[in-house]
Design a protein around this motif. Structure first.
Motif, PDB file in Angstrom:
ATOM      1  N   ARG A   1      37.055  37.362  58.035  1.00  6.24           N
ATOM      2  CA  ARG A   1      38.211  37.610  57.164  1.00  6.24           C
ATOM      3  C   ARG A   1      39.108  38.737  57.686  1.00  6.24           C
ATOM      4  O   ARG A   1      40.028  39.160  57.007  1.00  6.24           O
TER       5      ARG A   1
ATOM      6  N   GLY B   1      33.196  43.797  56.291  1.00  2.00           N
ATOM      7  CA  GLY B   1      33.308  45.007  55.468  1.00  2.00           C
ATOM      8  C   GLY B   1      34.204  46.049  56.131  1.00  2.00           C
ATOM      9  O   GLY B   1      34.715  45.850  57.244  1.00  2.00           O
ATOM     10  N   LEU B   2      34.374  47.168  55.459  1.00  5.82           N
ATOM     11  CA  LEU B   2      35.251  48.232  55.982  1.00  5.82           C
ATOM     12  C   LEU B   2      34.733  48.752  57.323  1.00  5.82           C
ATOM     13  O   LEU B   2      35.443  48.747  58.335  1.00  5.82           O
ATOM     14  N   LEU B   3      33.467  49.184  57.348  1.00  2.67           N
ATOM     15  CA  LEU B   3      32.906  49.664  58.612  1.00  2.67           C
ATOM     16  C   LEU B   3      32.840  48.531  59.633  1.00  2.67           C
ATOM     17  O   LEU B   3      33.182  48.715  60.809  1.00  2.67           O
TER      18      LEU B   3
ATOM     19  N   THR C   1      26.996  47.308  48.496  1.00  7.77           N
ATOM     20  CA  THR C   1      27.480  48.687  48.437  1.00  7.77           C
ATOM     21  C   THR C   1      28.054  49.095  47.072  1.00  7.77           C
ATOM     22  O   THR C   1      28.392  50.258  46.881  1.00  7.77           O
TER      23      THR C   1
ATOM     24  N   VAL D   1      33.260  56.709  52.263  1.00  6.33           N
ATOM     25  CA  VAL D   1      34.003  56.214  53.418  1.00  6.33           C
ATOM     26  C   VAL D   1      35.374  55.706  52.961  1.00  6.33           C
ATOM     27  O   VAL D   1      35.474  54.999  51.961  1.00  6.33           O
TER      28      VAL D   1
ATOM     29  N   TYR E   1      20.938  51.747  43.728  1.00 10.70           N
ATOM     30  CA  TYR E   1      21.520  51.672  45.084  1.00 10.70           C
ATOM     31  C   TYR E   1      20.864  52.708  46.005  1.00 10.70           C
ATOM     32  O   TYR E   1      20.414  52.381  47.102  1.00 10.70           O
TER      33      TYR E   1
ATOM     34  N   ALA F   1      25.750  47.065  59.584  1.00  7.72           N
ATOM     35  CA  ALA F   1      26.763  47.607  58.658  1.00  7.72           C
ATOM     36  C   ALA F   1      26.782  46.855  57.333  1.00  7.72           C
ATOM     37  O   ALA F   1      27.498  47.242  56.413  1.00  7.72           O
TER      38      ALA F   1
ATOM     39  N   ASP G   1      23.945  35.211  57.011  1.00  9.09           N
ATOM     40  CA  ASP G   1      23.501  35.855  55.769  1.00  9.09           C
ATOM     41  C   ASP G   1      22.203  36.579  56.105  1.00  9.09           C
ATOM     42  O   ASP G   1      21.182  35.946  56.379  1.00  9.09           O
ATOM     43  N   ILE G   2      22.234  37.897  56.087  1.00  4.91           N
ATOM     44  CA  ILE G   2      21.067  38.672  56.535  1.00  4.91           C
ATOM     45  C   ILE G   2      19.873  38.547  55.587  1.00  4.91           C
ATOM     46  O   ILE G   2      18.776  38.967  55.917  1.00  4.91           O
ATOM     47  N   GLU G   3      20.102  37.955  54.421  1.00  2.94           N
ATOM     48  CA  GLU G   3      18.976  37.748  53.491  1.00  2.94           C
ATOM     49  C   GLU G   3      18.162  36.509  53.882  1.00  2.94           C
ATOM     50  O   GLU G   3      17.075  36.296  53.350  1.00  2.94           O
TER      51      GLU G   3
ATOM     52  N   ALA H   1      25.601  45.576  53.706  1.00  2.00           N
ATOM     53  CA  ALA H   1      24.774  46.082  52.592  1.00  2.00           C
ATOM     54  C   ALA H   1      25.447  45.670  51.291  1.00  2.00           C
ATOM     55  O   ALA H   1      26.635  45.317  51.281  1.00  2.00           O
TER      56      ALA H   1
ATOM     57  N   LYS I   1      18.581  51.976  49.372  1.00  2.00           N
ATOM     58  CA  LYS I   1      18.937  52.429  50.719  1.00  2.00           C
ATOM     59  C   LYS I   1      17.818  53.307  51.311  1.00  2.00           C
ATOM     60  O   LYS I   1      17.563  53.269  52.509  1.00  2.00           O
TER      61      LYS I   1
ATOM     62  N   VAL J   1      22.799  51.797  58.996  1.00  2.00           N
ATOM     63  CA  VAL J   1      23.712  52.695  58.270  1.00  2.00           C
ATOM     64  C   VAL J   1      23.200  52.917  56.850  1.00  2.00           C
ATOM     65  O   VAL J   1      22.869  51.966  56.135  1.00  2.00           O
TER      66      VAL J   1
ATOM     67  N   ARG K   1      28.988  37.518  56.253  1.00  2.00           N
ATOM     68  CA  ARG K   1      28.762  36.445  55.272  1.00  2.00           C
ATOM     69  C   ARG K   1      30.007  35.572  55.236  1.00  2.00           C
ATOM     70  O   ARG K   1      31.110  36.073  55.072  1.00  2.00           O
TER      71      ARG K   1
HETATM   72  N1  LIG Z   1      31.748  52.784  51.542  1.00  2.00           N
HETATM   73  C1  LIG Z   1      31.154  53.928  51.317  1.00  2.00           C
HETATM   74  O1  LIG Z   1      31.715  54.847  50.661  1.00  2.00           O
HETATM   75  C2  LIG Z   1      29.776  54.189  51.856  1.00  2.00           C
HETATM   76  C3  LIG Z   1      29.165  55.426  51.595  1.00  2.00           C
HETATM   77  C4  LIG Z   1      27.887  55.659  52.107  1.00  2.00           C
HETATM   78  C5  LIG Z   1      27.245  54.697  52.858  1.00  2.00           C
HETATM   79  N2  LIG Z   1      27.852  53.504  53.082  1.00  2.00           N
HETATM   80  C6  LIG Z   1      27.113  52.517  53.861  1.00  2.00           C
HETATM   81  O2  LIG Z   1      27.920  52.114  54.949  1.00  2.00           O
HETATM   82  C7  LIG Z   1      27.621  50.752  55.311  1.00  2.00           C
HETATM   83  C8  LIG Z   1      28.919  49.974  55.418  1.00  2.00           C
HETATM   84  O3  LIG Z   1      29.543  49.937  54.166  1.00  2.00           O
HETATM   85  P1  LIG Z   1      31.067  49.527  53.970  1.00  2.00           P
HETATM   86  O4  LIG Z   1      31.766  50.705  53.416  1.00  2.00           O
HETATM   87  O5  LIG Z   1      31.602  48.865  55.191  1.00  2.00           O
HETATM   88  O6  LIG Z   1      30.873  48.496  52.780  1.00  2.00           O
HETATM   89  P2  LIG Z   1      31.597  47.104  52.481  1.00  2.00           P
HETATM   90  O7  LIG Z   1      33.044  47.203  52.817  1.00  2.00           O
HETATM   91  O8  LIG Z   1      31.197  46.750  51.100  1.00  2.00           O
HETATM   92  O9  LIG Z   1      30.919  46.119  53.517  1.00  2.00           O
HETATM   93  C9  LIG Z   1      29.629  45.627  53.368  1.00  2.00           C
HETATM   94  C10 LIG Z   1      29.597  44.254  53.980  1.00  2.00           C
HETATM   95  O10 LIG Z   1      28.268  43.763  53.901  1.00  2.00           O
HETATM   96  C11 LIG Z   1      28.353  42.392  53.678  1.00  2.00           C
HETATM   97  N3  LIG Z   1      27.140  41.818  53.135  1.00  2.00           N
HETATM   98  C12 LIG Z   1      26.545  42.064  51.938  1.00  2.00           C
HETATM   99  N4  LIG Z   1      25.471  41.278  51.801  1.00  2.00           N
HETATM  100  C13 LIG Z   1      25.384  40.529  52.916  1.00  2.00           C
HETATM  101  C14 LIG Z   1      24.499  39.518  53.347  1.00  2.00           C
HETATM  102  N5  LIG Z   1      23.481  39.114  52.592  1.00  2.00           N
HETATM  103  N6  LIG Z   1      24.700  38.952  54.563  1.00  2.00           N
HETATM  104  C15 LIG Z   1      25.732  39.351  55.347  1.00  2.00           C
HETATM  105  N7  LIG Z   1      26.620  40.284  54.972  1.00  2.00           N
HETATM  106  C16 LIG Z   1      26.448  40.857  53.773  1.00  2.00           C
HETATM  107  C17 LIG Z   1      29.511  42.252  52.690  1.00  2.00           C
HETATM  108  O11 LIG Z   1      29.948  40.913  52.721  1.00  2.00           O
HETATM  109  P3  LIG Z   1      31.125  40.373  51.763  1.00  2.00           P
HETATM  110  O12 LIG Z   1      32.373  40.968  52.339  1.00  2.00           O
HETATM  111  O13 LIG Z   1      31.032  38.925  51.889  1.00  2.00           O
HETATM  112  O14 LIG Z   1      30.805  40.912  50.394  1.00  2.00           O
HETATM  113  C18 LIG Z   1      30.503  43.246  53.254  1.00  2.00           C
HETATM  114  O15 LIG Z   1      31.384  42.624  54.168  1.00  2.00           O
HETATM  115  C19 LIG Z   1      26.639  50.254  54.251  1.00  2.00           C
HETATM  116  O16 LIG Z   1      25.328  50.366  54.743  1.00  2.00           O
HETATM  117  C20 LIG Z   1      26.807  51.238  53.106  1.00  2.00           C
HETATM  118  O17 LIG Z   1      25.617  51.355  52.335  1.00  2.00           O
HETATM  119  C21 LIG Z   1      29.108  53.226  52.619  1.00  2.00           C
END
Ligand SMILES: NC(=O)c1ccc[n+]([C@@H]2O[C@H](COP(=O)([O-])OP(=O)(O)OC[C@H]3O[C@@H](n4cnc5c(N)ncnc54)[C@H](OP(=O)(O)O)[C@@H]3O)[C@@H](O)[C@H]2O)c1
Length: 305
Positions: free
Chosen positions: A37, A10-12, A76, A164, A138, A72, A50-52, A74, A142, A113, A33
Protein backbone atom coordinates in the motif's frame (compact mmCIF):
# COMPACT_ATOMS: atom_id res chain seq x y z
CA UNK A 1 22.78 -8.90 2.20
CA UNK A 2 19.22 -10.04 1.65
CA UNK A 3 16.94 -8.30 4.16
CA UNK A 4 13.33 -9.32 4.69
CA UNK A 5 11.06 -6.70 6.26
CA UNK A 6 7.78 -7.67 7.95
CA UNK A 7 4.94 -5.17 8.31
CA UNK A 8 6.12 -3.24 5.25
CA UNK A 9 2.82 -1.34 4.98
CA UNK A 10 3.23 0.23 8.43
CA UNK A 11 4.96 3.51 9.28
CA UNK A 12 8.33 1.96 10.12
CA UNK A 13 7.91 -0.67 7.39
CA UNK A 14 7.44 1.93 4.66
CA UNK A 15 10.43 3.94 5.86
CA UNK A 16 12.57 0.80 5.79
CA UNK A 17 11.41 -0.02 2.28
CA UNK A 18 12.12 3.45 0.87
CA UNK A 19 15.58 3.46 2.43
CA UNK A 20 16.60 -0.11 1.60
CA UNK A 21 15.40 -0.04 -2.02
CA UNK A 22 18.01 2.66 -2.68
CA UNK A 23 20.86 0.69 -1.14
CA UNK A 24 22.36 -1.57 -3.81
CA UNK A 25 24.46 -3.43 -1.23
CA UNK A 26 21.21 -4.90 0.11
CA UNK A 27 18.57 -7.01 -1.56
CA UNK A 28 15.18 -6.13 -0.12
CA UNK A 29 12.19 -8.43 0.22
CA UNK A 30 9.28 -6.48 1.66
CA UNK A 31 6.41 -8.41 3.20
CA UNK A 32 3.13 -7.25 4.68
CA UNK A 33 -0.47 -8.15 5.26
CA UNK A 34 -2.36 -8.06 1.96
CA UNK A 35 -1.16 -6.00 -0.98
CA UNK A 36 1.58 -3.34 -0.95
CA UNK A 37 0.00 0.00 0.00
CA UNK A 38 3.03 2.29 -0.15
CA UNK A 39 4.18 4.48 -3.02
CA UNK A 40 4.89 2.94 -6.42
CA UNK A 41 8.50 1.85 -6.36
CA UNK A 42 9.87 0.30 -9.56
CA UNK A 43 11.74 -2.93 -8.84
CA UNK A 44 10.22 -3.44 -5.39
CA UNK A 45 10.03 -7.11 -4.45
CA UNK A 46 6.94 -7.50 -2.31
CA UNK A 47 5.30 -10.64 -0.99
CA UNK A 48 2.09 -10.85 1.00
CA UNK A 49 2.81 -12.51 4.36
CA UNK A 50 0.60 -12.88 7.42
CA UNK A 51 3.12 -13.48 10.20
CA UNK A 52 0.47 -15.24 12.28
CA UNK A 53 0.42 -18.06 9.71
CA UNK A 54 3.26 -20.27 10.97
CA UNK A 55 3.47 -22.45 7.87
CA UNK A 56 3.47 -19.45 5.54
CA UNK A 57 6.30 -17.88 7.56
CA UNK A 58 8.38 -21.06 7.56
CA UNK A 59 7.78 -21.72 3.86
CA UNK A 60 8.68 -18.20 2.75
CA UNK A 61 11.82 -18.02 4.87
CA UNK A 62 12.93 -21.48 3.74
CA UNK A 63 12.47 -20.40 0.11
CA UNK A 64 13.97 -16.90 0.36
CA UNK A 65 16.72 -17.50 2.95
CA UNK A 66 17.34 -13.86 3.92
CA UNK A 67 20.44 -13.02 5.96
CA UNK A 68 18.41 -10.72 8.20
CA UNK A 69 14.77 -10.13 9.13
CA UNK A 70 13.72 -6.69 10.33
CA UNK A 71 10.51 -7.43 12.18
CA UNK A 72 8.43 -4.24 12.01
CA UNK A 73 4.97 -5.87 12.03
CA UNK A 74 2.91 -5.79 15.21
CA UNK A 75 -0.54 -5.06 16.54
CA UNK A 76 0.26 -1.51 17.65
CA UNK A 77 -3.12 -0.04 18.67
CA UNK A 78 -2.73 0.03 22.44
CA UNK A 79 -6.44 0.31 23.30
CA UNK A 80 -7.47 -2.32 20.76
CA UNK A 81 -4.93 -4.73 22.28
CA UNK A 82 -6.64 -4.22 25.64
CA UNK A 83 -10.03 -5.33 24.29
CA UNK A 84 -8.83 -7.83 21.61
CA UNK A 85 -6.44 -9.84 23.75
CA UNK A 86 -6.41 -12.95 21.55
CA UNK A 87 -5.54 -10.96 18.43
CA UNK A 88 -2.81 -9.12 20.34
CA UNK A 89 -1.31 -12.41 21.56
CA UNK A 90 -1.32 -13.86 18.04
CA UNK A 91 0.31 -10.82 16.41
CA UNK A 92 2.78 -9.80 19.10
CA UNK A 93 3.78 -13.10 20.70
CA UNK A 94 2.81 -16.15 18.61
CA UNK A 95 4.05 -14.56 15.37
CA UNK A 96 7.41 -13.79 17.03
CA UNK A 97 7.66 -17.50 17.90
CA UNK A 98 7.15 -18.40 14.22
CA UNK A 99 9.85 -15.98 13.10
CA UNK A 100 12.27 -17.14 15.80
CA UNK A 101 11.69 -20.77 14.88
CA UNK A 102 12.74 -19.97 11.32
CA UNK A 103 15.69 -17.79 12.44
CA UNK A 104 16.95 -20.58 14.67
CA UNK A 105 16.64 -23.29 12.02
CA UNK A 106 17.95 -21.27 9.08
CA UNK A 107 20.55 -19.12 10.90
CA UNK A 108 18.88 -15.76 10.18
CA UNK A 109 19.80 -12.62 12.13
CA UNK A 110 16.69 -11.02 13.67
CA UNK A 111 16.13 -7.31 14.34
CA UNK A 112 13.03 -7.24 16.51
CA UNK A 113 11.25 -3.93 17.23
CA UNK A 114 9.76 -3.35 20.67
CA UNK A 115 8.46 -0.50 22.79
CA UNK A 116 8.96 1.75 25.83
CA UNK A 117 5.50 0.49 26.94
CA UNK A 118 7.21 -2.59 28.42
CA UNK A 119 8.04 -0.24 31.35
CA UNK A 120 5.59 0.98 33.98
CA UNK A 121 6.64 4.63 33.56
CA UNK A 122 7.36 5.20 37.24
CA UNK A 123 11.13 5.60 36.78
CA UNK A 124 11.96 6.85 33.29
CA UNK A 125 14.09 7.58 31.39
CA UNK A 126 15.11 3.95 31.03
CA UNK A 127 18.33 2.36 29.87
CA UNK A 128 18.67 -1.15 28.45
CA UNK A 129 19.34 -2.70 31.88
CA UNK A 130 16.08 -1.41 33.43
CA UNK A 131 13.59 -4.05 34.54
CA UNK A 132 10.45 -4.23 32.35
CA UNK A 133 7.11 -4.05 34.16
CA UNK A 134 4.32 -3.59 31.64
CA UNK A 135 0.95 -2.15 32.71
CA UNK A 136 -1.12 -2.78 29.55
CA UNK A 137 -1.98 -5.82 27.43
CA UNK A 138 0.04 -4.30 24.57
CA UNK A 139 3.05 -3.76 26.87
CA UNK A 140 2.77 -7.31 28.22
CA UNK A 141 2.56 -8.78 24.73
CA UNK A 142 5.63 -6.87 23.53
CA UNK A 143 7.61 -7.94 26.61
CA UNK A 144 6.54 -11.56 26.02
CA UNK A 145 7.70 -11.19 22.41
CA UNK A 146 11.07 -9.88 23.60
CA UNK A 147 11.50 -12.87 25.90
CA UNK A 148 10.92 -15.21 22.97
CA UNK A 149 13.65 -13.40 20.98
CA UNK A 150 16.05 -13.52 23.94
CA UNK A 151 15.81 -17.33 23.93
CA UNK A 152 17.33 -17.50 20.43
CA UNK A 153 20.71 -19.19 20.27
CA UNK A 154 21.44 -17.39 17.00
CA UNK A 155 22.41 -13.64 17.28
CA UNK A 156 19.48 -11.24 17.65
CA UNK A 157 18.86 -7.63 18.43
CA UNK A 158 15.90 -5.93 20.09
CA UNK A 159 15.28 -2.28 19.31
CA UNK A 160 12.97 -0.57 21.79
CA UNK A 161 11.45 2.70 20.69
CA UNK A 162 8.69 5.14 21.66
CA UNK A 163 6.14 7.59 20.24
CA UNK A 164 7.10 7.21 16.60
CA UNK A 165 6.04 10.00 14.21
CA UNK A 166 6.25 10.53 10.48
CA UNK A 167 4.28 10.54 7.27
CA UNK A 168 3.99 8.02 4.45
CA UNK A 169 1.69 7.23 1.56
CA UNK A 170 -1.72 5.73 2.42
CA UNK A 171 -1.05 5.35 6.13
CA UNK A 172 -3.09 2.76 8.00
CA UNK A 173 -2.75 4.72 11.28
CA UNK A 174 -2.21 8.32 12.19
CA UNK A 175 0.31 9.51 14.78
CA UNK A 176 0.66 12.39 17.22
CA UNK A 177 2.29 14.82 14.76
CA UNK A 178 -0.22 14.29 11.95
CA UNK A 179 -3.17 14.27 14.35
CA UNK A 180 -2.14 17.47 16.13
CA UNK A 181 -1.28 19.23 12.87
CA UNK A 182 -4.59 18.29 11.23
CA UNK A 183 -6.74 19.04 14.30
CA UNK A 184 -5.18 22.45 14.99
CA UNK A 185 -5.31 23.38 11.31
CA UNK A 186 -9.06 22.68 11.37
CA UNK A 187 -9.47 24.58 14.67
CA UNK A 188 -10.77 21.45 16.39
CA UNK A 189 -10.88 21.41 20.18
CA UNK A 190 -8.22 18.96 21.40
CA UNK A 191 -7.32 17.91 24.91
CA UNK A 192 -3.79 16.63 25.39
CA UNK A 193 -2.22 15.01 28.44
CA UNK A 194 0.44 16.88 30.40
CA UNK A 195 1.25 13.96 32.74
CA UNK A 196 2.76 11.57 30.18
CA UNK A 197 6.41 12.07 29.25
CA UNK A 198 7.99 10.54 26.14
CA UNK A 199 10.97 10.81 23.84
CA UNK A 200 9.37 11.23 20.39
CA UNK A 201 11.10 9.35 17.58
CA UNK A 202 11.27 10.29 13.91
CA UNK A 203 10.36 7.18 11.88
CA UNK A 204 13.40 7.75 9.61
CA UNK A 205 15.75 7.66 12.62
CA UNK A 206 14.22 4.39 13.78
CA UNK A 207 14.58 2.90 10.29
CA UNK A 208 18.24 3.99 10.15
CA UNK A 209 18.88 2.29 13.50
CA UNK A 210 17.26 -0.95 12.32
CA UNK A 211 19.41 -0.93 9.17
CA UNK A 212 22.56 -0.16 11.19
CA UNK A 213 21.73 -3.16 13.40
CA UNK A 214 21.17 -5.36 10.34
CA UNK A 215 24.59 -4.36 9.04
CA UNK A 216 26.58 -4.55 12.28
CA UNK A 217 24.71 -7.54 13.72
CA UNK A 218 25.28 -6.84 17.42
CA UNK A 219 23.58 -9.11 19.96
CA UNK A 220 21.43 -7.47 22.62
CA UNK A 221 18.95 -4.71 23.40
CA UNK A 222 19.17 -1.13 22.11
CA UNK A 223 17.06 1.88 23.03
CA UNK A 224 16.23 4.09 20.07
CA UNK A 225 14.32 7.35 20.33
CA UNK A 226 14.64 11.05 19.72
CA UNK A 227 17.19 12.88 21.91
CA UNK A 228 14.65 14.88 23.98
CA UNK A 229 12.09 13.97 26.64
CA UNK A 230 8.93 16.07 26.94
CA UNK A 231 5.33 15.87 28.01
CA UNK A 232 2.86 15.07 25.24
CA UNK A 233 1.27 18.48 25.84
CA UNK A 234 4.61 20.25 25.39
CA UNK A 235 5.18 18.25 22.25
CA UNK A 236 1.87 19.40 20.76
CA UNK A 237 2.68 23.01 21.64
CA UNK A 238 6.00 22.67 19.83
CA UNK A 239 4.25 21.09 16.83
CA UNK A 240 1.83 24.03 16.72
CA UNK A 241 4.67 26.56 16.97
CA UNK A 242 6.63 24.81 14.23
CA UNK A 243 3.71 24.79 11.78
CA UNK A 244 2.58 28.29 12.81
CA UNK A 245 -0.79 27.05 14.08
CA UNK A 246 -2.94 28.67 16.75
CA UNK A 247 -3.23 26.85 20.09
CA UNK A 248 -6.52 28.49 21.03
CA UNK A 249 -8.33 25.17 20.61
CA UNK A 250 -5.67 23.20 22.54
CA UNK A 251 -6.19 22.46 26.22
CA UNK A 252 -4.27 20.36 28.70
CA UNK A 253 -5.68 17.44 30.62
CA UNK A 254 -4.49 14.44 32.62
CA UNK A 255 -4.51 10.74 31.80
CA UNK A 256 -7.31 9.86 34.23
CA UNK A 257 -9.80 12.17 32.49
CA UNK A 258 -9.33 10.49 29.09
CA UNK A 259 -10.86 7.18 30.17
CA UNK A 260 -8.85 5.12 27.71
CA UNK A 261 -9.18 1.30 27.92
CA UNK A 262 -5.41 0.78 28.31
CA UNK A 263 -3.26 2.37 31.00
CA UNK A 264 -0.29 4.40 29.73
CA UNK A 265 3.05 4.58 31.55
CA UNK A 266 3.36 8.14 32.90
CA UNK A 267 7.07 8.78 32.41
CA UNK A 268 9.08 6.73 29.94
CA UNK A 269 11.78 8.27 27.79
CA UNK A 270 14.74 6.15 26.68
CA UNK A 271 18.46 6.49 27.32
CA UNK A 272 20.09 6.16 23.89
CA UNK A 273 23.81 6.35 24.72
CA UNK A 274 24.46 2.67 23.88
CA UNK A 275 22.97 3.05 20.39
CA UNK A 276 24.94 6.25 19.75
CA UNK A 277 28.16 4.48 20.68
CA UNK A 278 27.63 1.06 19.14
CA UNK A 279 25.34 1.77 16.17
CA UNK A 280 26.47 5.31 15.33
CA UNK A 281 22.92 6.43 16.03
CA UNK A 282 22.40 10.20 15.53
CA UNK A 283 18.74 11.16 16.00
CA UNK A 284 17.02 14.40 14.99
CA UNK A 285 15.62 16.84 17.55
CA UNK A 286 11.87 17.41 17.35
CA UNK A 287 11.92 20.54 15.17
CA UNK A 288 14.49 18.94 12.83
CA UNK A 289 12.21 15.92 12.50
CA UNK A 290 9.18 18.13 11.91
CA UNK A 291 11.01 19.89 9.08
CA UNK A 292 11.51 16.51 7.39
CA UNK A 293 7.85 15.60 7.91
CA UNK A 294 6.72 18.99 6.54
CA UNK A 295 8.76 18.52 3.37
CA UNK A 296 7.31 15.02 2.88
CA UNK A 297 3.75 16.27 3.49
CA UNK A 298 4.28 18.84 0.71
CA UNK A 299 5.63 16.25 -1.68
CA UNK A 300 2.80 13.76 -0.95
CA UNK A 301 0.20 16.53 -1.42
CA UNK A 302 1.76 17.52 -4.76
CA UNK A 303 1.80 13.93 -6.00
CA UNK A 304 -1.87 13.45 -5.18
CA UNK A 305 -2.93 16.60 -7.15
N1 LIG B 1 4.18 3.77 16.49
C1 LIG B 1 4.68 3.94 17.69
O1 LIG B 1 4.50 5.00 18.34
C2 LIG B 1 5.52 2.86 18.32
C3 LIG B 1 6.04 3.07 19.60
C4 LIG B 1 6.82 2.06 20.18
C5 LIG B 1 7.08 0.89 19.49
N2 LIG B 1 6.55 0.71 18.25
C6 LIG B 1 6.84 -0.55 17.59
O2 LIG B 1 7.40 -0.27 16.32
C7 LIG B 1 7.06 -1.31 15.38
C8 LIG B 1 6.52 -0.68 14.12
O3 LIG B 1 5.34 0.00 14.41
P1 LIG B 1 4.69 1.07 13.42
O4 LIG B 1 4.69 2.37 14.12
O5 LIG B 1 5.28 0.97 12.06
O6 LIG B 1 3.19 0.53 13.46
P2 LIG B 1 2.10 0.41 12.30
O7 LIG B 1 2.17 1.61 11.41
O8 LIG B 1 0.83 0.10 12.99
O9 LIG B 1 2.59 -0.84 11.46
C9 LIG B 1 2.45 -2.15 11.90
C10 LIG B 1 2.27 -3.01 10.69
O10 LIG B 1 2.20 -4.37 11.11
C11 LIG B 1 1.29 -5.01 10.27
N3 LIG B 1 0.76 -6.24 10.82
C12 LIG B 1 -0.01 -6.41 11.92
N4 LIG B 1 -0.33 -7.71 12.04
C13 LIG B 1 0.24 -8.35 11.01
C14 LIG B 1 0.25 -9.70 10.59
N5 LIG B 1 -0.41 -10.65 11.25
N6 LIG B 1 0.95 -10.03 9.47
C15 LIG B 1 1.62 -9.08 8.78
N7 LIG B 1 1.62 -7.78 9.12
C16 LIG B 1 0.94 -7.43 10.21
C17 LIG B 1 0.18 -3.98 10.07
O11 LIG B 1 -0.55 -4.35 8.93
P3 LIG B 1 -1.85 -3.53 8.44
O12 LIG B 1 -1.29 -2.26 7.87
O13 LIG B 1 -2.46 -4.41 7.46
O14 LIG B 1 -2.67 -3.29 9.68
C18 LIG B 1 0.98 -2.70 9.91
O15 LIG B 1 1.27 -2.45 8.55
C19 LIG B 1 6.10 -2.23 16.13
O16 LIG B 1 6.80 -3.33 16.65
C20 LIG B 1 5.60 -1.38 17.29
O17 LIG B 1 5.23 -2.19 18.40
C21 LIG B 1 5.79 1.67 17.64
Amino acid sequence: MKILVTGANGLLGQKLVTKLINQPQHQLLATGRGVWRGEDLPGLQYQSLDIEDRQAVLDLLQKERPGTIIHAAAMTQVDLCETERGACQRANVDAVKHLCEACQTLGIYLVHVSTDFIFDGEGGPYDEAAQPKPISVYGHSKWEGEKVVMQLEHPWCIIRTGLVYGVTYRMSRTNIVLWAHQSLKENKEIRVVDDQFRSPTLAEDLAEACIAAAEKQPCGVFHISGPEIMSVFDMVQRIAAFFGLSIETLSQTDSSSLNQPAKRPPRTGLVIEKAKKELGYAPHKLEEGLAIVQEQMRSIAQQSL
